[in-house]
Write an enzyme that holds these catalytic residues in place. Structure first.
Site, PDB file in Angstrom:
ATOM      1  N   CYS A 110     100.753  54.441 -44.082  1.00 29.37           N
ATOM      2  CA  CYS A 110     101.393  53.149 -44.347  1.00 29.37           C
ATOM      3  C   CYS A 110     102.897  53.346 -44.587  1.00 29.37           C
ATOM      4  CB  CYS A 110     100.693  52.430 -45.490  1.00 29.37           C
ATOM      5  SG  CYS A 110     101.094  50.660 -45.563  1.00 29.37           S
ATOM      6  N   HIS A 211      95.413  52.146 -44.086  1.00 27.07           N
ATOM      7  CA  HIS A 211      95.079  52.925 -45.280  1.00 27.07           C
ATOM      8  C   HIS A 211      93.803  53.719 -45.038  1.00 27.07           C
ATOM      9  CE1 HIS A 211      98.125  51.898 -48.261  1.00 27.07           C
ATOM     10  NE2 HIS A 211      98.230  50.766 -47.581  1.00 27.07           N
ATOM     11  N   GLU A 213      92.825  56.337 -46.358  1.00 27.28           N
ATOM     12  CA  GLU A 213      92.205  56.850 -47.592  1.00 27.28           C
ATOM     13  C   GLU A 213      91.224  55.843 -48.193  1.00 27.28           C
ATOM     14  OE1 GLU A 213      95.154  54.096 -49.319  1.00 27.28           O
ATOM     15  OE2 GLU A 213      95.065  55.367 -47.532  1.00 27.28           O
TER      16      GLU A 213
END
Length: 236
Positions: A110, A211, A213
């Site tokens: 990001c 994102h 993660e």
């Protein structure tokens, strides 16, 4: 055998611990979990007292999400919606340039990908609704994340890791307008926004706009850890 050590940049923010408010280095644990689940060992890199010597103990580095990149770094005045942290920008740009010079495996998520583009002479869209005419990349109501597909360029590293198309989450109001010396390799098919960028001449220099993660798909983290393991072996 010890795991490859991956540095993760952090946010400097006001945070509450118990009943006390304090200025702290913080990071969502999802980043740490993704590294550990992929076979790496995460260590947190704080933005205070920055120096490139922090890279000496790392086998790879991840530049995480957070505040907007200062538009002054690419020669533009700030949009009214911009929320910048100049100290973080300065610290992370220093680390990023040193990591690139050392060919240390590097992954940007990001804001991290946006910073990668700026470090390579690129520019950003400061507020996507002004450019794209919609809020789909950062919903203003409903679920936390937007969702869309990303089409990946055949022959790119991201294509080798993720295939032709991948479904991703999305939470950002800025985006990469010009990847500079990076190679754009993935796009949102709905609006053409750049979603992945790579340094093709580097060992592992990859940025993604979503994102990763905060998803169950850790293939990019596994690729970073594998590159860090190879870097450690060569550097030993």
């Amino acid at each position: 055998m010890s795991r490859p050590v991956i540095g993760l940049t952090t946010y400097a923010e006001e945070a509450r611990f118990g009943l006390n408010d304090t200025f702290a280095a913080v990071l969502p644990l999802s980043y740490v979990h993704a590294v550990h689940a992929s076979g790496g060992r995460a260590v947190l890199v704080t933005p205070d007292d920055p120096d490139t010597d922090v890279l000496d103990g790392l086998d790879g580095i991840m530049f995480t999400g957070g505040s907007d990149v200062d538009p002054g770094l690419y020669g533009e005045a700030a949009h009214p919606t911009s929320h910048v942290k100049p100290e973080r920008d300065a610290a992370e740009l220093m680390l990023m340039r040193a990591a690139l010079a050392a060919d240390l495996p590097l992954f940007g998520i990001c804001r991290g990908m946006q910073l990668m583009a700026v470090a390579h002479g690129g520019k950003l869209h400061q507020h996507l609704p002004d450019v794209l005419g919609h809020n789909n990349h950062r919903p203003i109501s409903g679920p936390k994340f937007g969702e869309h597909l990303v089409n990946l360029q055949s022959g790119s590293r991201c294509h080798a890791i993720l295939g032709d198309t991948v479904a991703v989450n999305s939470f950002h109001h800025q985006g990469v307008r010009d990847a500079g010396r990076l190679l754009a390799t993935g796009w949102c098919p709905d609006d053409g926004l750049i979603e992945t960028a790579e340094g093709p001449a580097k060992r592992f220099t990859v940025g993604v706009q979503w994102h990763a993660e905060d998803s169950p798909d850790f293939r990019l983290f596994a690729a970073l850890v594998a590159a860090a393991e190879a870097y450690r072996t060569v550097s030993a």
